[in-house]
Design an enzyme around this catalytic site. Structure first.
Site, PDB file in Angstrom:
ATOM      1  N   MET A 116       1.156  -1.107   0.125  1.00  0.00           N
ATOM      2  CA  MET A 116       0.119   0.018  -0.002  1.00  0.00           C
ATOM      3  C   MET A 116       0.738   1.220   0.161  1.00  0.00           C
ATOM      4  SD  MET A 116      -3.014  -0.959   2.863  1.00  0.00           S
ATOM      5  CE  MET A 116      -4.107   0.342   2.282  1.00  0.00           C
ATOM      6  N   VAL A 244      25.760  -5.201  10.833  1.00  0.00           N
ATOM      7  CA  VAL A 244      26.571  -4.232  11.391  1.00  0.00           C
ATOM      8  C   VAL A 244      26.297  -4.294  13.098  1.00  0.00           C
ATOM      9  CG1 VAL A 244      26.775  -1.608  11.586  1.00  0.00           C
ATOM     10  CG2 VAL A 244      26.721  -2.722   9.410  1.00  0.00           C
ATOM     11  N   GLU A 353      -7.177   0.462   6.953  1.00  0.00           N
ATOM     12  CA  GLU A 353      -7.152  -0.170   5.784  1.00  0.00           C
ATOM     13  C   GLU A 353      -7.881  -1.514   5.792  1.00  0.00           C
ATOM     14  OE1 GLU A 353      -3.160  -1.347   5.755  1.00  0.00           O
ATOM     15  OE2 GLU A 353      -3.493  -3.269   5.391  1.00  0.00           O
ATOM     16  N   HIS A 438       4.198  -0.830  11.713  1.00  0.00           N
ATOM     17  CA  HIS A 438       4.753   0.483  11.284  1.00  0.00           C
ATOM     18  C   HIS A 438       5.642   1.186  12.263  1.00  0.00           C
ATOM     19  CE1 HIS A 438       0.911   0.702   8.557  1.00  0.00           C
ATOM     20  NE2 HIS A 438       1.690  -0.192   7.931  1.00  0.00           N
ATOM     21  N   ASN A 476      -0.090   4.599   5.778  1.00  0.00           N
ATOM     22  CA  ASN A 476       0.948   3.503   5.808  1.00  0.00           C
ATOM     23  C   ASN A 476       2.248   4.087   5.539  1.00  0.00           C
ATOM     24  OD1 ASN A 476      -1.670   2.771   4.515  1.00  0.00           O
ATOM     25  ND2 ASN A 476      -0.989   0.818   5.141  1.00  0.00           N
TER      26      ASN A 476
END
Ligand code: FDA
Length: 497
Positions: A116, A244, A353, A438, A476
């Site tokens: 999205m 790393v 959504e 998110h 998003n």
């Protein structure tokens, strides 16, 4: 190889890292990208690179012995199962109060996400990043990001009759009947390919439910867009299964970077050190924040300021399902790529959504992932006792997000005479309030860094990923992460190189 020197080292191959690598290479700089996940370019014994959502296997999760599915139950039954520990594609990283889902591999989150590709409404942008010139973002950098990512609009005429979006049309009907604005959401999936999937002429991917463990076809992930272009310059090398672990200033200028090479069961194959003139932190919100907080606390980068680790948020993610009436069947075949949303941000603080339930059977359910305007922000801190980084997120904070999401779904339930589903998240839980897809923040722009992502206190160190964004994007996030990276790298190339 250990001991070598590179002009620019990029930690991570997600959105921020891919933009940095491409633009630096185009400016004539040789770039080495270091990625802890696998390269995901070789099929497994089933002939496919990625496992299906319905049948997770060793490839599906990052170094777990048991799956941790976002929808933990199906029709009330727990679905998690044992797997072998493997450097799989989806990390369900657990902190005290929240599980943070992230992509692992060359391409970062682009490998596992729903594609999205949402540009936030312009009038909401200055609330997100007040120090950034919004006019420039909307005239130059959002368009550049959308072009680079291959974002396209839903083909409306096809969508209106496609069986695989019946669930989304039911979602639209319910949103509109309750007076909520319903919006189409662009995607990076190849809509022509999806139409051919629906017609039965190509191998199914979105229509086979592939998404959180990878798409074998159709999705324009970073390895097909930014990273393909970056590799084509001949100036970008990528080392997968390399993590790393440290970055320290080097006498005489530049930085020494310590790297651990991983086996596919997570063990250490080798440790290496390289030197770099410039280092770009693009390990994602959690990865970059964890590294920086550790390096500040352990004396490797003691001059990093007190803002490092702060301003982390979950984009207000909460999930819920609604039980539809029998006449509102949502369909047996559901495209795994969401195409629509319900916008109640202004009035209720929620953008939802309309999500698929790609199980292959009729569930009479509607599933939603809401993004909410919660003010809650957590902080990463070094835990000397465990030698790890903690996050101060409190599970109870999700109540704010639930309250905001309920401004949409309580109203729809009342109007439709329906109820919430209680069979998706274990027990009789209505809300999945224990996760985020998110993660954002931890090295916030114009606070931990200057207004272009230069880490304060260290010339030649940059942050260029979701950790720059203070916890929320109102939609998003990956288009905003990409656009901000485009803006910042342009400035860095013209003024620092
Ligand atoms: P990103 O996480 O993409 O990349 C960071 C990379 O760095 C990873 O590959 C990681 O393995 C690597 N790394 C970390 N630490 C390292 C170290 N120490 N050394 C080396 N490498 C290291 N967003 C959206 O806009 N639309 C959507 O539909 C969805 N859907 C969605 C579904 C699911 C299941 C998830 C998990 C996420 C989404 N997202 C989404 C969110 C989106 O994918 C996310 O915001 C971006 O991928 C973040 O981009 P970054 O560049 O910040 O990091």
């Amino acid at each position: 190889a250990s001991g070598s020197h590179v002009p620019a080292l990029v930690i991570g191959t997600g959105y921020g890292g891919s933009v940095a690598a491409l633009r630096l290479a185009q400016a004539g700089v040789d770039v080495h990208m270091v990625e802890m996940g696998m390269s995901w370019d070789t099929p497994g014994s089933d002939g496919k690179i990625f496992a299906n959502t319905k049948s997770p296997d060793d490839r599906s999760f990052w170094l777990r012995t048991r799956t941790k599915q976002p929808l933990s139950n199906f029709l009330g039954f727990p679905i998690d199962k044992n797997v072998n520990k493997y450097t799989g594609i989806l990390d369900a990283e657990e902190f005290g109060g929240i599980t943070v889902y992230q992509g692992r591999g060359v391409g970062g989150g682009s490998l596992v996400n729903g594609g999205m590709a949402v540009t936030p409404q312009r009038d909401r942008f200055s609330g997100i990043l007040p120090s950034v010139d919004a006019a420039e973002m909307y005239s130059t950098y959002y368009p550049r990001a959308n072009a680079g990512l291959g974002v396209t609009d839903v083909p409306l005429a096809w969508w209106e009759s496609a069986a695989c979006y019946k669930y989304a049309r039911v979602g639209r009907k319910h949103a509109e009947r309750s007076g909520f604005p319903h919006v189409f959401v662009p995607n990076v999936y190849d809509w022509d390919y999806m139409a051919q999937e629906a017609a039965g002429s190509v191998t199914k991917s979105a229509l086979a439910g592939e998404v959180i463990f990878g798409n074998n076809h159709g999705k324009k992930t970073l390895p097909k867009t930014y990273l393909a272009q970056a590799k084509a310059t001949g100036r970008v090398a990528i080392s997968p299964l390399h993590e790393v672990t440290s970055v320290t200033p080097r006498s005489g200028g530049g930085y020494t970077v310590a790297i651990r090479q991983l086996s596919t069961t997570g063990g250490t194959v080798a440790t290496k050190t390289v030197t770099a003139d410039r280092v770009f932190f693009a390990a994602g919100s959690v990865g970059t924040s964890k590294l920086l907080v550790k390096l500040r606390a352990t004396g490797a980068l003691p001059n990093l300021n007190g803002e490092v680790g702060k301003g982390w948020g979950d984009n207000g993610n909460v999930m819920c399902g609604r039980a539809n009436h029998m006449w509102d069947a949502t369909g047996t075949i559901q495209s795994s790529m969401p195409s629509t949303g319900i916008d109640n941000w202004g009035a209720g603080g929620a953008f939802a959504e309309v999500a698929p339930i790609p199980t292959g059977i009729e569930t009479y359910a509607s599933l939603y992932l809401s993004i909410t305007n919660t003010p809650r922000r957590a902080e990463f801190s070094w835990n000397a006792a465990t030698g790890g980084v903690d996050l101060s997120w409190q599970a109870a904070w999700k109540q704010d997000s639930i309250t905001m999401a309920k401004t949409i779904f309580d109203k729809i339930n009342k109007k439709e005479g329906t109820i919430y589903r209680t069979d998706f998240f274990g027990g009789t839980k209505v809300w999945n309030d224990q996760l985020t897809y998110h993660p954002l923040g931890g090295a916030v722009l114009n606070k931990a860094t200057d207004n272009y992502g230069r880490l304060r206190g260290y010339a030649g160190l940059y942050v260029i990923d979701g950790s720059l964004i203070p916890g929320n994007t109102s939609v998003n996030p990956f288009v905003t992460i990409t656009a901000l990276a485009e803006r910042n790298i342009e400035k860095i190339i013209t003024t620092d190189l």
